[in-house]
Design an enzyme around this catalytic site. Structure first.
Site, PDB file in Angstrom:
ATOM      1  N   THR A   1       0.852  -1.206   0.000  1.00  0.00           N
ATOM      2  CA  THR A   1       0.000   0.000   0.000  1.00  0.00           C
ATOM      3  C   THR A   1       0.879   1.244   0.000  1.00  0.00           C
ATOM      4  OG1 THR A   1      -1.720  -1.155   1.230  1.00  0.00           O
ATOM      5  CG2 THR A   1      -1.773   1.247   1.326  1.00  0.00           C
TER       6      THR A   1
ATOM      7  N   ASP B   1       6.256  -4.145  -1.560  1.00  0.00           N
ATOM      8  CA  ASP B   1       5.665  -3.052  -0.787  1.00  0.00           C
ATOM      9  C   ASP B   1       6.687  -1.941  -0.584  1.00  0.00           C
ATOM     10  OD1 ASP B   1       3.879  -1.576   0.710  1.00  0.00           O
ATOM     11  OD2 ASP B   1       3.682  -3.031   2.345  1.00  0.00           O
TER      12      ASP B   1
ATOM     13  N   ASP C   1       8.441   3.302   5.105  1.00  0.00           N
ATOM     14  CA  ASP C   1       8.708   4.667   5.573  1.00  0.00           C
ATOM     15  C   ASP C   1      10.171   4.850   5.918  1.00  0.00           C
ATOM     16  OD1 ASP C   1       5.919   5.574   5.481  1.00  0.00           O
ATOM     17  OD2 ASP C   1       5.662   3.984   6.967  1.00  0.00           O
TER      18      ASP C   1
ATOM     19  N   GLY D   1       3.687   1.614   7.832  1.00  0.00           N
ATOM     20  CA  GLY D   1       2.422   1.984   8.446  1.00  0.00           C
ATOM     21  C   GLY D   1       2.074   3.445   8.299  1.00  0.00           C
TER      22      GLY D   1
ATOM     23  N   GLU E   1      -0.323  -5.584   5.800  1.00  0.00           N
ATOM     24  CA  GLU E   1       1.002  -5.631   5.157  1.00  0.00           C
ATOM     25  C   GLU E   1       1.889  -6.660   5.857  1.00  0.00           C
ATOM     26  OE1 GLU E   1       1.227  -1.027   3.534  1.00  0.00           O
ATOM     27  OE2 GLU E   1       2.154  -1.503   5.443  1.00  0.00           O
TER      28      GLU E   1
HETATM   29  C1  5RP Z   1       1.543   1.956   4.264  1.00  0.00           C
HETATM   30  C2  5RP Z   1       3.013   1.807   4.241  1.00  0.00           C
HETATM   31  C3  5RP Z   1       3.736   2.373   3.066  1.00  0.00           C
HETATM   32  O1  5RP Z   1       4.496   1.352   2.496  1.00  0.00           O
HETATM   33  C4  5RP Z   1       4.643   3.467   3.523  1.00  0.00           C
HETATM   34  O2  5RP Z   1       3.902   4.431   4.224  1.00  0.00           O
HETATM   35  C5  5RP Z   1       5.361   4.107   2.336  1.00  0.00           C
HETATM   36  O3  5RP Z   1       4.470   4.876   1.601  1.00  0.00           O
HETATM   37  P1  5RP Z   1       4.867   5.634   0.287  1.00  0.00           P
HETATM   38  O4  5RP Z   1       5.175   4.586  -0.748  1.00  0.00           O
HETATM   39  O5  5RP Z   1       3.644   6.433  -0.044  1.00  0.00           O
HETATM   40  O6  5RP Z   1       6.066   6.509   0.574  1.00  0.00           O
HETATM   41  O7  5RP Z   1       3.620   1.253   5.110  1.00  0.00           O
HETATM   42  O8  5RP Z   1       0.983   1.466   5.447  1.00  0.00           O
END
Ligand code: 5RP
Length: 219
Positions: free
Chosen positions: A28, A81, A84, A95, A103
């Protein structure tokens, strides 16, 4: 190059790892959204798809994919995936988008976990990004008090409800020098559904989009 171009490049590099007949788990977030939009190009290599959130499921459907449940597919080939933060051992904080529980389940069930990030996400020590914890709503204040005892500053993500009907606490000011221990310790607090440290099941491969292309790290 801006962060979103780096994310797009990391997502594109991940396509190479999708072999014919793959059952694919989809994470996500904005980086994974780039991936989902590229998946129709390699449709013939994908057998089945499982998703970590309602948002990713909706985007997968828009792109022509039927989404299976994890109960239908069992342990499966490949999970992709974002994150952060990642350290050099490919232990992660996840998250930021609030989808950490599903996830973590999909990462656990996958034989291989590829994490796709832009180069701002690679850190020496996890914890500059506030650590998300999914909690049962009735346990939110109790878990907050336990986190204060651990010298973290919990902030309730007000107004946000997870796909599982729970709340998120974002824990500021933690320096996570031992991610495995921190994950286990927070998991032991009753009312914690999932902590966003992914250390017990870290990524196997990290694809990092940067100014000079995409770098690959393995444990
Ligand atoms: C969602 C997550 C995402 O993988 C994380 O927040 C990274 O997001 P982005 O790809 O928009 O930088 O853990 O729950």
């Amino acid at each position: 190059m801006d962060a979103s171009e780096k994310k797009r490049n990391a997502a594109k590099a991940a396509l190479e790892f999708i072999e014919p007949g793959t059952t694919l788990g989809v994470g996500t977030g904005s980086t994974v959204n780039f991936l989902i939009e590229m998946l129709p190009d390699i449709r013939d290599r994908i057998d089945r798809v499982v998703s970590s959130s309602k948002a990713s499921t909706a985007l997968l459907k828009e792109n022509g994919f039927e989404v299976a449940t994890l109960n239908e597919v069992g342990d499966y080939d490949l999970y992709i995936d974002g994150a952060d933060e990642s350290n050099k051992r490919l232990q992660l904080i996840k998250g930021g988008g609030g989808a950490l529980t599903r996830e973590k389940v999909l990462a656990e069930a996958a034989r291989r976990f590829i994490c796709i990030v832009d180069d701002t996400k690679l850190v020496g020590l996890l914890g500059s990004f506030p650590l998300p914890i999914e909690v049962l709503p009735m346990a939110q204040e109790m878990v907050s008090r336990r986190m204060l005892k651990m010298r973290g500053q919990p902030i309730w993500r007000e107004g946000f409800v997870t796909d599982n009907g729970n709340h998120i606490l974002d824990i500021h000011d933690l320096q996570i020098s031992n991610p495995l221990e921190m994950e286990a310790r927070i998991n032991r607090i009753p009312g914690v559904v999932t902590v966003g440290v992914f250390a017990n099941r870290a990524a196997d491969i990290l694809l990092i989009g940067g100014d000079d292309g995409v770098r690959e790290m393995r444990i």
